[in-house]
Design a protein around this motif. Structure first.
Motif, mmCIF file in Angstrom:
data_model
loop_
_atom_site.group_PDB
_atom_site.id
_atom_site.type_symbol
_atom_site.label_atom_id
_atom_site.label_comp_id
_atom_site.label_asym_id
_atom_site.label_seq_id
_atom_site.Cartn_x
_atom_site.Cartn_y
_atom_site.Cartn_z
ATOM 1 N N ARG A 37 -6.949 2.229 2.026
ATOM 2 C CA ARG A 37 -7.213 0.861 1.566
ATOM 3 C C ARG A 37 -5.898 0.110 1.468
ATOM 4 N NH1 ARG A 37 -7.332 4.161 -2.945
ATOM 5 N NH2 ARG A 37 -5.944 3.537 -4.661
ATOM 6 N N PRO A 38 -5.962 -1.218 1.438
ATOM 7 C CA PRO A 38 -4.737 -1.985 1.228
ATOM 8 C C PRO A 38 -4.065 -1.588 -0.089
ATOM 9 C CG PRO A 38 -6.509 -3.421 1.966
ATOM 10 C CD PRO A 38 -7.133 -2.086 1.664
ATOM 11 N N LEU A 90 0.118 -0.531 3.248
ATOM 12 C CA LEU A 90 -0.955 -1.069 4.072
ATOM 13 C C LEU A 90 -1.421 -2.415 3.526
ATOM 14 C CD1 LEU A 90 -2.992 2.196 4.652
ATOM 15 C CD2 LEU A 90 -1.379 1.100 6.224
ATOM 16 N N GLN A 91 -1.714 -3.323 4.452
ATOM 17 C CA GLN A 91 -2.119 -4.683 4.103
ATOM 18 C C GLN A 91 -3.554 -4.944 4.545
ATOM 19 O OE1 GLN A 91 0.148 -6.605 2.416
ATOM 20 N NE2 GLN A 91 1.551 -4.851 2.539
ATOM 21 N N ALA A 92 -4.194 -5.912 3.885
ATOM 22 C CA ALA A 92 -5.529 -6.329 4.308
ATOM 23 C C ALA A 92 -5.484 -6.732 5.778
ATOM 24 C CB ALA A 92 -6.009 -7.491 3.450
ATOM 25 N N GLU A 119 -9.733 -7.765 5.153
ATOM 26 C CA GLU A 119 -10.724 -8.501 5.926
ATOM 27 C C GLU A 119 -10.398 -8.322 7.403
ATOM 28 O OE1 GLU A 119 -13.279 -10.267 4.749
ATOM 29 O OE2 GLU A 119 -12.800 -9.676 2.711
ATOM 30 N N ALA A 120 -11.294 -7.673 8.105
ATOM 31 C CA ALA A 120 -11.016 -7.243 9.461
ATOM 32 C C ALA A 120 -11.105 -8.399 10.447
ATOM 33 C CB ALA A 120 -12.013 -6.157 9.861
ATOM 34 N N VAL A 125 -11.917 -4.955 15.314
ATOM 35 C CA VAL A 125 -13.123 -4.136 15.213
ATOM 36 C C VAL A 125 -13.647 -3.809 16.611
ATOM 37 C CG1 VAL A 125 -15.505 -4.068 14.398
ATOM 38 C CG2 VAL A 125 -13.723 -5.051 12.950
ATOM 39 N N ALA A 126 -13.668 -4.813 17.491
ATOM 40 C CA ALA A 126 -14.116 -4.576 18.862
ATOM 41 C C ALA A 126 -13.195 -3.597 19.570
ATOM 42 C CB ALA A 126 -14.181 -5.895 19.630
#
Length: 277
Positions: A37-38, A90-92, A119-120, A125-126
């Motif tokens: 997680r962030p 790690l960052q959002a 927020e992806a 994601v693709a």
């Protein structure tokens, strides 16, 4: 690329031991996936994986390999592979590829996943989804392949089909490919993730290979950072890496690093796994 090096063929008992190593890797990656997680550092993820491997009585494959200093590789954003865990927070929205290996009684398992943090970016994601689908297509191709080059054909088919259907045009990294695995983490033969003129060695029972496509949102060319490990895209585009260790058996294939042996995903592709009794 396809040399005449001797390919190690495993006995059924050796494949069973590799399955034990593969399940340790699967559990370690599941632990990391559940925690990532962030706000965590990449070193935090390494600690989680190390505990999972050692608590299972196994040994990390990566730690000390050619002086590599960690249990896993954590590659973030434009890092393709071999990212060294450390103080990076790690960052959002980061896209994070995690590569893990373990040894049980001298036999190796190797697998990698990609996680996109919220927020992806839908494009990330693709990227991850297509890379994972390409990996499974390459694995499925082994079930009926005569030559190992069928893996690269299948990977490239997925990437091309996704683009033709309106998806992103992705690059397939060619500097790094899959490999044989067994009594060592890296063995002959190479397993390219793209089409080649040479069709590669014959697919034979007892072969075990790591299939690991690496796709990028831009140009496929890469460079290695000053730490002599971390591979990044030359153009700064984001990357994804998915990998499984697969055994070729007398009557089919068995995904040694998937908890269900790959049964669910391969069934969608018309392939039945063949675990040893």
């Amino acid at each position: 690329m396809f040399g005449r090096e001797r390919i190690e063929l495993k006995t059924p008992d050796q494949v069973r031991t590799m399955r034990r190593a593969g399940l340790v890797v699967a559990d370690a990656l599941a632990a990391v996936r559940g925690a990532v997680r962030p706000g965590l550092t990449t070193r935090d993820l390494d600690v989680i994986a190390a505990e999972a491997i050692r608590s299972a009585g196994a040994t990390p494959s990566f730690l000390g390999y050619m002086d590599y200093p960690a249990t896993i590789c954590v590659s973030v954003n434009d890092e393709v592979v071999h990212g060294i865990p450390g103080d990076r927070v790690l960052q959002a929205g980061d896209i994070v590829s995690i590569d893990c290996g373990a040894i049980v009684d001298g036999w190796h398992g190797d697998s990698a996943i990609t996680v996109v943090l919220p927020e992806a970016d839908p494009a990330d994601v693709a990227l991850s989804d297509i890379t994972e689908r390409a990996m499974w297509a390459g694995i499925a191709a082994l079930a009926t392949a005569d030559r190992l080059g069928a893996v690269g054909d299948a990977v490239e088919d997925v990437v091309e089909a996704a683009h033709a259907a309106g998806g992103p045009g992705l690059g397939i990294v060619q500097d790094y490919v899959g490999h044989g695995i067994g009594s060592a983490m890296h063995l002959p033969p190479d397993v390219p993730n793209y089409r080649t003129r040479e069709r590669g060695p014959k697919v034979r029972p007892g072969m075990c290979v790591a299939i690991e496509p690496m796709l990028v949102r831009g140009d496929q060319r890469t460079r290695v950072l000053a730490d002599d490990w971390t591979v990044v895209t030359e153009d700064g585009s984001r990357a994804s890496h998915w990998e499984h260790t697969v055994a070729i058996l007398e009557d089919g294939i068995w995904v040694l690093t998937a908890p269900d042996g790959g049964a669910a995903r391969l069934a969608e592709l018309g392939v039945t796994v063949s675990p040893l009794d």
